[in-house]
Structure formats: structure tokens, C-alpha cells
Write an enzyme that holds these catalytic residues in place. Structure first.
Site, short mmCIF file in Angstrom:
data_model
loop_
_atom_site.label_atom_id
_atom_site.label_comp_id
_atom_site.label_asym_id
_atom_site.label_seq_id
_atom_site.Cartn_x
_atom_site.Cartn_y
_atom_site.Cartn_z
N TYR A 21 5.90 -12.57 3.02
CA TYR A 21 4.75 -11.86 2.46
C TYR A 21 4.33 -12.64 1.22
CZ TYR A 21 1.93 -7.95 0.62
OH TYR A 21 0.92 -7.16 0.14
N THR B 276 0.81 -1.21 0.00
CA THR B 276 0.00 0.00 0.00
C THR B 276 0.85 1.27 0.00
OG1 THR B 276 -1.69 -1.25 1.18
CG2 THR B 276 -1.94 1.12 1.19
N LYS C 287 2.24 -13.12 5.96
CA LYS C 287 1.07 -12.35 5.56
C LYS C 287 0.55 -13.04 4.31
CE LYS C 287 -0.62 -7.95 3.75
NZ LYS C 287 -0.33 -6.54 3.41
#
Length: 300
Positions: free
Chosen positions: A140, A51, A169
Site C-alpha cells: 500500500y 477509510t 495500491k
């Protein structure tokens, strides 16, 4: 796997956006975003996640954002630093910097994107990085952007080879993967939800928390959802999930964080709606659609 205290590294840890001012990173605005998360009950912050537009940031800018986040957090909130890139050399540099900062609680290292490595390459990549530091770290897993999946068997091998590995994640629609990893690797593995629409379902099957872009906009309900799950109040958690569902979907009406930055500016959380190319601000039509979502949510 490194064993953590049961209260460590869990909860809502939003990946912060990067504010820009006339093309430069706006460090004062970034510190303000950290304060916003502290004030609204988030359990941590993620620095340099997807993000944050990390591919448009220089290595120096990414390292500096870690330092700004630590200064602003001042020990009041968990700080996770995302240190991955498409290049091992870049990832090593980012990892050494973040791992050398005492206030960083954990690292998040994305699977190397674009190269589409084989599973044995993923294992060796993480094994080599693990030798550079002694921080807790997580994979991730975002196959939609990295164009590579990490198989459950590979997670088991990484767990066996990397002493400070603690979790993942998981930004994928594969909900069964969470149950498989927890069963095959370790029930104490930290699994964070990376897709907003699966926030409650993934926590219900064992995820420890959320790393959701939506936390930039409205952090408190996400923290409350985590706490409701921990308390065993699944009806309350489900109600929060449903309340957030339209906003969760709206975040991805264009490439993240384009809708997010517009809504943050609209609500006064962000001073400017500025991106770096190739990302650009929301179109007028998208702005109208997002305004309607915010109105229905009672946020404007």
C-alpha cells in the site's frame, strides 16, 4: 512475482468504512455494508483500509472485522485485508490472522508510517513479512500519509525477494510511477488506483482496478468504469469518471472518511455518522456543501 489468473484480483474493491455505535464497532452494520457492495456490483471489498479509521481500531477489532467481512461475503466477492501498521510486531500479528483465513484473497500492507525508513529498510520489512504467509500480497503505497516513497528500484527488489508479491495500491499523484513500475517490474503486476481523481487516467495506462473510498457511496459506476476499460470502451469509462468527479473531490474536503460518513448517513447507507477521536463528524458548513454535491449528482 506470484502469477495470478488474469481474472483474479482486479476491478473495483472499495475500502469499507467502519461503522460505530456508541463507541463500539457495529458489526451488524458492517455486514450490511458488505451486502451493499455485493448487491451493487463491486468486484471485491478491502477490509481495514485507510477509510476504515484503522489507527483508531484495536488489533482485536481489526482482526474481527476480517472475520465479519468473510462471513458476510460468503465467497460471493473478493476480500482483501489490509494488515499494515506503524509497528512490525502489530503488522505481523494482523498479517498472520488474515493470512490464516481461507476466504481472504490477498493482503494489502502499508509502508510503515511515521518512522520514514530508508529503502533498504522497506525491502527488509516486506521480506520478513513475506516469510510469515503464502497469500498474494500488495504494497500500500501512500506517501502522503506514510511520509515515505517506495522507489521503482525498491519495488523490483521486493519482487525478486518476495515470492507471493503481486502488486500495489498506488495512492499518489505520480501517474508516471505506474508506467515505470509496469515496464521495469512486470506487466502483470496488479496496480490499484488509490486516488479518486486519477481513477480513469491510471486505469488507462495499465492499472487493474480501483480501491477508492467513493465506492462506499456509489459502488456501481466504479465497477462499470473498470469493466468499460477492460472492454476497450475508453469513452464510456471517461464519461463515468467525469460523472463522478465532483463527488470524488468532495470526499477530500475534509479528512477521509469524515465527508464520506456524512454522505452515507444522508443517503441511508449508514445508520450513524459516528467517528473515533481524533476524527470528528462533518461541520454544519461542510454538511451543506456535501448536500449540494449530492443534489447535483441526483442522489437526493
Amino acid at each position: 512475482m506470484l502469477k495470478l489468473d488474469e481474472t483474479a484480483l482486479r476491478g473495483s474493491i472499495p475500502p469499507l468504512i467502519t461503522p460505530f455505535r456508541d463507541g463500539a464497532v457495529d458489526e451488524a452494520a458492517y455486514a450490511g455494508l458488505v451486502e451493499f457492495q455485493v448487491e451493487n456490483g463491486s468486484h471485491g471489498i478491502l477490509v481495514n483500509g485507510t477509510t476504515s479509521e484503522p489507527s483508531s481500531l484495536t488489533l482485536a477489532e481489526r482482526n474481527r472485522l476480517v472475520d465479519v467481512a468473510l462471513e458476510a461475503a460468503a465467497g460471493r466477492i473478493q476480500v482483501v485485508a489490509a494488515t499494515g501498521s506503524q509497528s512490525y510486531a502489530e503488522t505481523a500479528e494482523l498479517t498472520r490472522h488474515a493470512a490464516g483465513r481461507p476466504g481472504v484473497d490477498a493482503l494489502l500492507i502499508v509502508t510503515p508510517y511515521y518512522s520514514r525508513p530508508p529503502q533498504r529498510g522497506i525491502l527488509e520489512y516486506y521480506r520478513a513479512l513475506n516469510e510469515l504467509h503464502d497469500k498474494p500480497w500488495m504494497i500500500y503505497h501512500i506517501p502522503g500519509r506514510a511520509a515515505v516513497d517506495v522507489k521503482v528500484e525498491t519495488v523490483k527488489e521486493i519482487d525478486a525477494a518476495c515470492p507471493t508479491f503481486v502488486g500495489m495500491k498506488h495512492a499518489s499523484l505520480d501517474l508516471a510511477f505506474v508506467s515505470d513500475v509496469l515496464a521495469e517490474v512486470d506487466e502483470d503486476l496488479r496496480i490499484f488506483v488509490g486516488l479518486e481523481e486519477l481513477s480513469f487516467p491510471m486505469m488507462a495506462v495499465g492499472a487493474c482496478g480501483l480501491m477508492n473510498a467513493a465506492g462506499n457511496l456509489n459502488p456501481k459506476p466504479l465497477a462499470e468504469m473498470c469493466e468499460a476499460v477492460w472492454a476497450g470502451d475508453l469513452f464510456a469509462a471517461r464519461a463515468l469518471h467525469r460523472r463522478l468527479f465532483e463527488i470524488n473531490k468532495a470526499i477530500f474536503w475534509d479528512v477521509n472518511p469524515i465527508p464520506m460518513k456524512y454522505m452515507m448517513k444522508r443517503l441511508g447507507i449508514l445508520p450513524r455518522n459516528e467517528h473515533r477521536l481524533p476524527l470528528v463528524p462533518a461541520s454544519p458548513d461542510l454538511e451543506k456543501r456535501l448536500d449540494a454535491v449530492l443534489e447535483r449528482a441526483g442522489m437526493v
